[in-house]
Design an enzyme around this catalytic site. Sequence first.
Site, PDB file in Angstrom:
ATOM      1  N   HIS A 135       1.153  -0.957   0.377  1.00  0.00           N
ATOM      2  CA  HIS A 135       0.429   0.154   0.156  1.00  0.00           C
ATOM      3  C   HIS A 135       0.801   1.659  -0.321  1.00  0.00           C
ATOM      4  O   HIS A 135       1.993   1.030   0.939  1.00  0.00           O
ATOM      5  CB  HIS A 135      -1.156   0.061   1.370  1.00  0.00           C
ATOM      6  CG  HIS A 135      -2.069  -1.125   0.893  1.00  0.00           C
ATOM      7  ND1 HIS A 135      -3.270  -0.969   1.431  1.00  0.00           N
ATOM      8  CD2 HIS A 135      -2.032  -1.848   0.618  1.00  0.00           C
ATOM      9  CE1 HIS A 135      -4.116  -2.154   1.864  1.00  0.00           C
ATOM     10  NE2 HIS A 135      -3.994  -2.436   0.657  1.00  0.00           N
TER      11      HIS A 135
ATOM     12  N   GLU B 198       1.148   4.147   2.148  1.00  0.00           N
ATOM     13  CA  GLU B 198       1.567   4.123   3.286  1.00  0.00           C
ATOM     14  C   GLU B 198       3.206   2.982   3.405  1.00  0.00           C
ATOM     15  O   GLU B 198       3.892   3.878   3.960  1.00  0.00           O
ATOM     16  CB  GLU B 198       0.472   4.176   4.284  1.00  0.00           C
ATOM     17  CG  GLU B 198      -0.419   4.962   3.686  1.00  0.00           C
ATOM     18  CD  GLU B 198      -1.612   3.842   3.475  1.00  0.00           C
ATOM     19  OE1 GLU B 198      -1.604   3.440   2.452  1.00  0.00           O
ATOM     20  OE2 GLU B 198      -2.765   4.610   4.057  1.00  0.00           O
TER      21      GLU B 198
ATOM     22  N   CYS C 115      -5.476   1.300   6.051  1.00  0.00           N
ATOM     23  CA  CYS C 115      -6.203   0.955   6.759  1.00  0.00           C
ATOM     24  C   CYS C 115      -6.114   0.484   7.724  1.00  0.00           C
ATOM     25  O   CYS C 115      -4.591   0.612   8.585  1.00  0.00           O
ATOM     26  CB  CYS C 115      -6.641  -0.202   5.088  1.00  0.00           C
ATOM     27  SG  CYS C 115      -4.412  -0.994   5.532  1.00  0.00           S
TER      28      CYS C 115
ATOM     29  N   CYS D 153      -1.923  -0.744   7.129  1.00  0.00           N
ATOM     30  CA  CYS D 153      -1.428   0.307   7.331  1.00  0.00           C
ATOM     31  C   CYS D 153      -1.268   1.497   8.691  1.00  0.00           C
ATOM     32  O   CYS D 153      -0.368   1.769   9.255  1.00  0.00           O
ATOM     33  CB  CYS D 153      -1.505   0.995   6.470  1.00  0.00           C
ATOM     34  SG  CYS D 153      -1.452   0.792   4.703  1.00  0.00           S
TER      35      CYS D 153
END
Length: 404
Positions: free
Chosen positions: A55, A57, A85, A88
């Site tokens: 992701h 992040e 999420c 993360c």
Amino acid sequence: MRPMSDDDFMRLALAEAQRAAEAGEVPVGAVVVRNGEVIATGRNQPIAGHDPTAHAEIVALRAAAQRLGNYRLDGCDLYVTLEPCPMCTGALLHARVRRVVYGARDPKTGAAGSVVDLFGQARLNHQTTVTGGVQAQACGQLLFAFFQHRRLQHKATASPLREDALRTPEARFAHLPDAPWPPHYVADLPSLAGLRLHYLDEGPADASRTWLCLHDVPGWSHDFRHVLPVFLAAGDRVVVPDLIGFGRSDKPKREAAHRSAWHRQVLLELVERLDLQHIVLVLAGRAADLGRTLPMAAPARYLGLLRIDRVPTTGGAGTPPGAQAPFPDRGHQAALRAFADGWPAPHELEALAGPAEHFWQSGWQGRTLALAATDATRCADDAAWAAQACRHFAFPPPHPPATT
């Protein structure tokens, strides 16, 4: 110079999200900031990296840790275009990030309050400050546009099959050599009347040069598989449609369905739909009979014409494994029979011959290159003639900067 604001840093994250979208990833971008300086960036890469943890992040956190030489990111702030999420969020807390600023809320997996609030757990040994809604409209619009485009693509791909046509099963194309490009489909062009047309579309949409490649008959888009990498390496856009009845496109069962004027109209509508600009039209073999009539319908779209006497097709001796994929049985081969002796309804092309001849003699303003079969060293190797074409059609950018 004024210090950068939350809006400024979020715009940088949005730029990363846009790059993710261009790569076919869900458009989420992130930047890590320390003492007012961006020290790392990241964008979604799960698909490209075959990595469920990639992701935006996480990618940004990894880059920041490498930059600082420490997995603890004390004093760092992270800006991300979508609410983090749970995965993360956990990483951000473990990294001791000081502050998280996000753009759009995520009502499905958001862990900063939308679904759960992991940042608000007072029992955790680190507390991260959270600010949401920064550039929320821009962040949300980017996501909305991405998923809307994906839904439209799915709708086109899942379009119903007309009763008077056949569709080659996708499994027939599963192991084609040198074919990494995803298929694109369109079924709502007026002249298609519900038939589904396949085309390849690679490279930047705003490229200063677009190669529109029309395959020989018999043949299909796969014939250009060694040409695409050359054009793409030059920074160009490449569009290669399959004529109806060929390749991945739908195949009418009746030979009488094929008429030259109809195939021409389909191509004209496809050019309009994709809004192709700065076109170099590549005509392989018998495609020249039909393709040469296209530029006179919209001359401003075209910069060049390249005629190739022959491109290795899928029907002759030495056919590579899988090349007969589009035609699993006789029922799928109505187009092959219709085109066996030339273009169907040739009088329709003859009616355009006079206007086309006048256009090419008096109205054509672009460059032209023809490579004949006698140019064995050029035509035998697709990559070689493609490289030659790139040099010949070396146009300047469409809008050069003004000089004073």
